[in-house]
Scaffold this active site. Structure first.
Site, PDB file in Angstrom:
ATOM      1  N   SER A  71       0.827  -1.190   0.000  1.00  0.00           N
ATOM      2  CA  SER A  71       0.000   0.000   0.000  1.00  0.00           C
ATOM      3  C   SER A  71       0.865   1.244   0.000  1.00  0.00           C
ATOM      4  O   SER A  71       1.913   1.271   0.652  1.00  0.00           O
ATOM      5  CB  SER A  71      -0.894  -0.028   1.239  1.00  0.00           C
ATOM      6  OG  SER A  71      -1.728   1.092   1.273  1.00  0.00           O
TER       7      SER A  71
ATOM      8  N   SER B 116      -6.379   3.063   5.471  1.00  0.00           N
ATOM      9  CA  SER B 116      -5.588   1.937   4.932  1.00  0.00           C
ATOM     10  C   SER B 116      -6.289   0.611   5.203  1.00  0.00           C
ATOM     11  O   SER B 116      -6.220  -0.314   4.389  1.00  0.00           O
ATOM     12  CB  SER B 116      -4.175   1.924   5.533  1.00  0.00           C
ATOM     13  OG  SER B 116      -4.191   1.482   6.881  1.00  0.00           O
TER      14      SER B 116
ATOM     15  N   ASP C  14     -15.416   4.483   5.174  1.00  0.00           N
ATOM     16  CA  ASP C  14     -14.089   4.233   4.581  1.00  0.00           C
ATOM     17  C   ASP C  14     -14.175   3.196   3.461  1.00  0.00           C
ATOM     18  O   ASP C  14     -13.637   3.400   2.364  1.00  0.00           O
ATOM     19  CB  ASP C  14     -13.096   3.742   5.644  1.00  0.00           C
ATOM     20  CG  ASP C  14     -12.723   4.830   6.637  1.00  0.00           C
ATOM     21  OD1 ASP C  14     -13.375   5.889   6.622  1.00  0.00           O
ATOM     22  OD2 ASP C  14     -11.782   4.617   7.431  1.00  0.00           O
TER      23      ASP C  14
HETATM   24  N1  LIG Z   1      -0.574  -2.349   3.685  1.00  0.00           N
HETATM   25  C1  LIG Z   1      -1.247  -3.101   4.554  1.00  0.00           C
HETATM   26  N2  LIG Z   1      -1.001  -4.421   4.633  1.00  0.00           N
HETATM   27  C2  LIG Z   1      -1.693  -5.155   5.512  1.00  0.00           C
HETATM   28  N3  LIG Z   1      -2.612  -4.711   6.395  1.00  0.00           N
HETATM   29  C3  LIG Z   1      -2.874  -3.405   6.373  1.00  0.00           C
HETATM   30  C4  LIG Z   1      -2.208  -2.540   5.452  1.00  0.00           C
HETATM   31  N4  LIG Z   1      -2.675  -1.307   5.671  1.00  0.00           N
HETATM   32  C5  LIG Z   1      -3.570  -1.407   6.679  1.00  0.00           C
HETATM   33  N5  LIG Z   1      -3.708  -2.661   7.109  1.00  0.00           N
HETATM   34  C6  LIG Z   1      -4.578  -3.125   8.219  1.00  0.00           C
HETATM   35  O1  LIG Z   1      -5.255  -1.988   8.740  1.00  0.00           O
HETATM   36  C7  LIG Z   1      -4.853  -1.696  10.097  1.00  0.00           C
HETATM   37  C8  LIG Z   1      -4.774  -0.195  10.312  1.00  0.00           C
HETATM   38  O2  LIG Z   1      -6.087   0.294  10.250  1.00  0.00           O
HETATM   39  P1  LIG Z   1      -6.645   1.499  11.112  1.00  0.00           P
HETATM   40  O3  LIG Z   1      -6.183   1.433  12.514  1.00  0.00           O
HETATM   41  O4  LIG Z   1      -8.102   1.523  10.874  1.00  0.00           O
HETATM   42  O5  LIG Z   1      -5.983   2.772  10.450  1.00  0.00           O
HETATM   43  P2  LIG Z   1      -6.301   3.488   9.052  1.00  0.00           P
HETATM   44  O6  LIG Z   1      -7.410   2.741   8.418  1.00  0.00           O
HETATM   45  O7  LIG Z   1      -6.689   4.878   9.412  1.00  0.00           O
HETATM   46  O8  LIG Z   1      -5.020   3.472   8.278  1.00  0.00           O
HETATM   47  C9  LIG Z   1      -3.502  -2.406  10.223  1.00  0.00           C
HETATM   48  O9  LIG Z   1      -3.237  -2.732  11.575  1.00  0.00           O
HETATM   49  C10 LIG Z   1      -3.745  -3.655   9.365  1.00  0.00           C
HETATM   50  O10 LIG Z   1      -4.529  -4.607  10.068  1.00  0.00           O
HETATM   51  C1  LIG Z   2     -13.416   7.716  13.169  1.00  0.00           C
HETATM   52  C2  LIG Z   2     -14.086   7.162  11.927  1.00  0.00           C
HETATM   53  O1  LIG Z   2     -15.161   8.058  11.570  1.00  0.00           O
HETATM   54  C3  LIG Z   2     -13.126   7.117  10.741  1.00  0.00           C
HETATM   55  C4  LIG Z   2     -11.891   6.283  10.995  1.00  0.00           C
HETATM   56  O2  LIG Z   2     -11.010   6.370   9.893  1.00  0.00           O
HETATM   57  P1  LIG Z   2      -9.530   5.779   9.983  1.00  0.00           P
HETATM   58  O3  LIG Z   2      -9.617   4.314  10.283  1.00  0.00           O
HETATM   59  O4  LIG Z   2      -8.804   6.552  11.040  1.00  0.00           O
HETATM   60  O5  LIG Z   2      -8.951   6.012   8.573  1.00  0.00           O
HETATM   61  C5  LIG Z   2     -14.656   5.793  12.245  1.00  0.00           C
HETATM   62  C6  LIG Z   2     -15.677   5.270  11.236  1.00  0.00           C
HETATM   63  O6  LIG Z   2     -16.271   6.065  10.476  1.00  0.00           O
HETATM   64  O7  LIG Z   2     -15.899   4.042  11.235  1.00  0.00           O
HETATM   65 MG   LIG Z   3      -9.267   2.175   9.296  1.00  0.00          MG
END
Ligand SMILES: Nc1ncnc2c1ncn2[C@@H]1O[C@H](COP(=O)(O)OP(=O)(O)O)[C@@H](O)[C@H]1O
Ligand SMILES: C[C@@](O)(CCOP(=O)(O)O)CC(=O)O
Ligand SMILES: [Mg+2]
Length: 415
Positions: free
Chosen positions: A130, A140, A191
């Protein structure tokens, strides 16, 4: 029973991350939010094989696991009260890593068990890379769950148009939402909707995504403070605050809702009305949304630093995503002096933050098979080009991973 689509050609699925312009956290409680896709994507390279072995390689989070598919649980609708309970079905000897890789692998086990349920063996190697920072508020996890869902649906012959039809997208989105439930418990669904459909949209839980036809091109700088945080913990923190002070927190959530509604109107206002007044109002609502999120306890000193630097250049910033660190967005006004965005980014870089001038509103999920003699790196570049053209006057800001580093080599697991 689902028939397995025995196409052995490797393919790539990609899906974008998102930037929430307005309404994060409030959207979990049924309020309106506005978000768009960003020009940073997750890529899954899938190489089907004939055996009973599935290898999942996630180099960004240091995971490389192999399963005998006969040992993975098979799930039918209703088997679990919540997708997060998939852990309870793991057979002895199934090795799921600890740490950040755990939720990713559990989401994979859940989706594999549900989508390949009675179809017998389906072997493959899947590598996901990613360009999105992991766990920084740019969705992500959702783009990861979208590429997983789309790849499994494609391999099991459940997509009609390689992810492109309305029904394909509805299916991918609903499975990716369940993948998000494995990780987050109570995601709003915004998301995974942006990662699936792309574009710029208004989202309210239960109503689904509604495309927002903004009449105004947005210039947005995304700043990653590089402060780690957990979406799950931040969402739980807001829930605890609401349980303790329901009336106060609900009025903050309502105020955020009204900001999203106001912003949707502003984005769609006729072009003639787009003078300074409209941008001034957008500036105000960004500033207020950030303050309200801080009041919910999801701010961080690093995010205040971003806000102060932007304010020094007459720009408004707010945290984006779950907060607590992670990313912030800054709106660059159309009439900002030439080079102002680059100066803001340079000041932020001095603080150790990374900046990216985002193109918001590019394509959602995409599936591609390698074609003929087309060189693979050129092909990956064209996939990256799914997003809208960069504004010709955009300042060169690139603190995030970008091409040319993102070649196909990064998608291929090392042997
Ligand atoms: N490149 C990736 N490869 C594998 N898993 C990923 C990757 N990017 C994200 N993830 C999964 O998503 C989690 C992070 O998500 P989250 O805490 O919701 O943060 P955000 O969605 O804001 O980036 C990681 O711990 C993993 O489980
Ligand atoms: C805080 C929230 O509004 C967004 C979370 O986004 P992220 O996983 O931080 O990219 C939670 C949701 O909408 O499920
Ligand atoms: Mg997330």
């Amino acid at each position: 029973m689902v028939a397995i689509h025995r196409d052995t050609r490797p393919f790539v699925v990609s899906a974008p991350g998102k930037v929430i312009m307005f309404g994060e956290h409030a959207v979990v409680y049924g309020k309106s939010a506005i978000a768009g896709s960003v020009d940073m994507r997750a890529y899954a390279l899938v190489t089907p094989s004939s055996g009973h072995s599935v290898r999942l390689v996630l180099p960004d989070i240091d995971v490389d696991v192999e399963f005998d598919v006969r040992q993975l649980p098979r799930l039918r609708p209703g088997d679990l009260a919540h997708p997060g309970d998939v852990e309870t079905l793991l057979a002895e000897g199934i090795d799921v890593p600890e740490g950040p890789g755990r939720t990713a692998v559990l989401a994979f086990v859940y989706l594999y068990g549900s989508l390949v349920a009675e179809a017998g063996a389906l072997g493959f190697t899947m590598c996901v890379r990613s360009l999105l920072p992991v766990g920084a508020g740019l969705g992500s996890s959702a783009s990861f769950n979208v590429v997983l869902s789309a790849a499994l649906l494609q391999m099991t012959g459940q997509l009609q148009g390689e992810g492109a039809t309305e029904e394909d997208r509805r299916l991918i989105n609903s499975w990716a939402f369940q993948g998000e439930q494995v990780a987050h418990g109570t995601p709003s669904g915004i998301d995974n909707s942006v990662a699936t459909y792309g574009g710029f949209l208004e989202y309210t839980k239960g109503h689904g995504p509604a495309p927002l036809h903004s009449t105004h091109a947005l210039r947005v700088i995304i700043t990653n403070t590089n402060v780690p945080r957990s979406t799950k913990a931040l969402v739980a923190g807001v829930r605890a605050l609401r349980d303790a002070h329901p009336a106060v927190v609900d009025s903050i959530l309502d105020a955020i809702h009204n900001i999203s509604v106001t912003a949707a109107t502003l984005f769609q206002a006729p072009e003639e009305a787009a003078g300074g007044e409209l941008e001034r109002q957008l500036h105000d609502v960004i500033r207020m949304n950030h303050g309200l999120l801080s009041a919910l306890g999801v701010g961080h000193p690093s995010l205040e630093r971003v806000r102060d630097i932007a304010a020094g250049h007459q720009m408004a910033s707010k945290l984006t995503g779950a907060g607590g660190g992670g990313c912030a967005l800054t709106l660059v006004p159309r009439d900002a002096p030439k080079g102002a965005a680059a100066r803001v980014a340079a000041e932020m870089a001095d603080e150790g933050f990374c900046c990216h001038q985002a193109v918001v509103g590019g394509a959602g999920v995409a599936i591609a098979y390698s074609v003929g003699a087309e060189p693979v790196d050129k092909w990956v570049r064209s996939m990256l080009g799914h997003s809208a053209e960069r504004a010709p006057d955009s300042d060169a800001i690139s603190g995030f991973a970008t091409l040319p580093e993102a070649t196909i080599a990064m998608l291929a697991p090392s042997h």
